[in-house]
Enzyme design. Structure first.
Site, PDB file in Angstrom:
ATOM      1  N   ASP A  41       4.945 -34.733  12.440  1.00  0.00           N
ATOM      2  CA  ASP A  41       5.137 -35.246  13.673  1.00  0.00           C
ATOM      3  C   ASP A  41       5.034 -34.492  14.823  1.00  0.00           C
ATOM      4  O   ASP A  41       5.112 -33.080  14.542  1.00  0.00           O
ATOM      5  CB  ASP A  41       6.717 -35.842  13.733  1.00  0.00           C
ATOM      6  CG  ASP A  41       7.110 -36.782  12.465  1.00  0.00           C
ATOM      7  OD1 ASP A  41       6.188 -37.565  12.356  1.00  0.00           O
ATOM      8  OD2 ASP A  41       8.228 -37.081  11.936  1.00  0.00           O
ATOM      9  N   TYR A  69       9.398 -26.811   3.509  1.00  0.00           N
ATOM     10  CA  TYR A  69       9.852 -27.159   4.827  1.00  0.00           C
ATOM     11  C   TYR A  69      11.142 -26.269   4.909  1.00  0.00           C
ATOM     12  O   TYR A  69      11.837 -26.103   4.202  1.00  0.00           O
ATOM     13  CB  TYR A  69      10.061 -28.291   5.168  1.00  0.00           C
ATOM     14  CG  TYR A  69       8.967 -29.392   5.177  1.00  0.00           C
ATOM     15  CD1 TYR A  69       7.897 -29.690   6.223  1.00  0.00           C
ATOM     16  CD2 TYR A  69       8.664 -30.272   4.073  1.00  0.00           C
ATOM     17  CE1 TYR A  69       7.173 -30.519   5.915  1.00  0.00           C
ATOM     18  CE2 TYR A  69       7.402 -31.031   3.753  1.00  0.00           C
ATOM     19  CZ  TYR A  69       6.762 -31.006   4.885  1.00  0.00           C
ATOM     20  OH  TYR A  69       5.549 -32.060   4.904  1.00  0.00           O
ATOM     21  N   ASP A  83      15.623 -38.335  13.419  1.00  0.00           N
ATOM     22  CA  ASP A  83      15.533 -36.767  13.988  1.00  0.00           C
ATOM     23  C   ASP A  83      16.109 -36.671  15.404  1.00  0.00           C
ATOM     24  O   ASP A  83      16.580 -37.813  15.754  1.00  0.00           O
ATOM     25  CB  ASP A  83      13.963 -36.330  13.788  1.00  0.00           C
ATOM     26  CG  ASP A  83      12.966 -37.411  14.889  1.00  0.00           C
ATOM     27  OD1 ASP A  83      13.585 -37.915  15.623  1.00  0.00           O
ATOM     28  OD2 ASP A  83      11.754 -37.347  14.447  1.00  0.00           O
ATOM     29  N   ARG A 180      13.227 -36.116   7.141  1.00  0.00           N
ATOM     30  CA  ARG A 180      14.052 -36.801   8.049  1.00  0.00           C
ATOM     31  C   ARG A 180      15.266 -37.665   7.032  1.00  0.00           C
ATOM     32  O   ARG A 180      16.339 -37.854   7.165  1.00  0.00           O
ATOM     33  CB  ARG A 180      13.353 -37.690   8.918  1.00  0.00           C
ATOM     34  CG  ARG A 180      12.567 -37.150  10.094  1.00  0.00           C
ATOM     35  CD  ARG A 180      12.031 -38.147  10.916  1.00  0.00           C
ATOM     36  NE  ARG A 180      10.738 -38.512  10.260  1.00  0.00           N
ATOM     37  CZ  ARG A 180      10.313 -39.553  10.399  1.00  0.00           C
ATOM     38  NH1 ARG A 180      10.828 -40.616  11.541  1.00  0.00           N
ATOM     39  NH2 ARG A 180       9.016 -40.114   9.959  1.00  0.00           N
TER      40      ARG A 180
END
Length: 311
Positions: A41, A69, A83, A180
């Protein structure tokens, strides 16, 4: 003239889409044969391997590889995008009984094979239309849960001394995982609305943050005529598979797309993939194990052959 080919481990900056990065590299490399290996994103930073030239042939293998991540889960309010960029949907005051032990216990329940419902703000297509397009039209549609694998979650920091507690953790997961959604699902399991307030990709397949180069470094390399020096050979996209060096007398046969008999099969199973190399280390082909015989050994057949000069 050498044709530019290889994998560029790019550090994706905030504010750029993955497609923006591809278009930038296409312009700098002066080739249309460029593709990324897993969308990030715009607000997310980190590892974005870019395949250039012949390396685009192995982009799918990098896309399928596990990712790692670092994320921050903020507990107490949720957003429509799951988010920090979205509009607030729900808030809830945090009970004083919420503690680190409870948070760690709930997070550990998400390690393993789980199912996720893709967020409305995502690129998943339903009836030919992407979910984020429907979401921007104010529509919500039913989405089927999808299986993903969470290989590991390591909690790095828990801050309970704030209005909205925050939990920073690293997660290693399979392709298709929405971090997310993982954050919102953890929050829900704790009994609170939640969202992902920060995300950075630390690793994509064999590439990690320390190996990445910035767009500015790429521009400097192009100006100096040294972009190829920043690229990794395309077999780096296949490092999750065992490497096998074959006899010199079989090199041309492998290049011609023939099968290979391996007399020392190790612990291979039918369906396993192998990287085949010449004795001098030249990458030749990606093979798949098709037959296992205790006396004759293991037979593998080509999935993709890489002609001389291509790999």
């Amino acid at each position: 003239m050498n044709v530019l080919s290889g994998i560029l481990p790019l550090y994706k900056p905030a504010g750029f889409t993955s497609h923006d990065c591809v278009m930038k590299i296409r312009k700098l490399a002066r080739t249309k044969k460029v593709g990324h290996t897993g969308t990030l994103d715009p607000d997310v930073t980190g590892v974005l391997p870019i395949c250039i030239g012949q390396a685009t042939k192995v982009a799918d293998y990098l896309h399928d590889a596990p990712k790692q991540y670092r994320a921050t889960l903020t507990i107490g309010f949720s957003t429509d995008t799951e988010d920090a960029s979205g509009a607030v949907l729900e808030t809830k005051t945090i009970d004083s009984s919420l503690d680190e032990e409870q948070i760690r216990s709930v997070i550990n329940r998400f390690i393993g094979n789980i199912e996720q419902i893709p967020p409305m703000y995502s690129a998943v297509k339903i009836d030919g239309k992407r979910l984020h397009e429907l979401a921007r039209e104010g529509k919500t549609v039913e989405r089927k849960a999808r299986p993903v694998t969470i290989y590991d979650i390591v909690v790095e920091e828990i801050n309970l001394h704030t209005e909205y507690p925050a939990v920073t953790y690293t997660v290693t997961c399979s392709k298709g995982t929405y971090v997310r959604t993982l954050c919102t699902d953890i929050g829900r399991a704790l009994g609170y609305p939640a969202h992902m307030s920060y995300l950075q990709r630390l690793r994509s397949g064999p590439f990690e943050l320390a190996q990445c180069v910035t767009l500015e470094e790429v521009e400097a390399a192009v100006s100096a005529g040294g972009l190829q020096k920043l690229l990794y050979p395309l077999d780096h996209a296949l490092f999750q598979y065992p490497a096998v060096h074959i006899p010199a007398g079989r090199v041309q046969a492998i290049r011609n797309g023939l099968s290979q008999r391996h007399l020392r099969p190790d612990a291979w199973q039918v369906g396993d993939k192998l990287r085949l190399y010449a004795p001098d280390g030249t990458f030749l082909a990606l093979h798949e194990v098709t037959e296992i015989d205790r006396e004759k050994g293991v037979e593998s057949k080509p999935v993709r052959v890489f002609p001389e000069g291509e790999a």
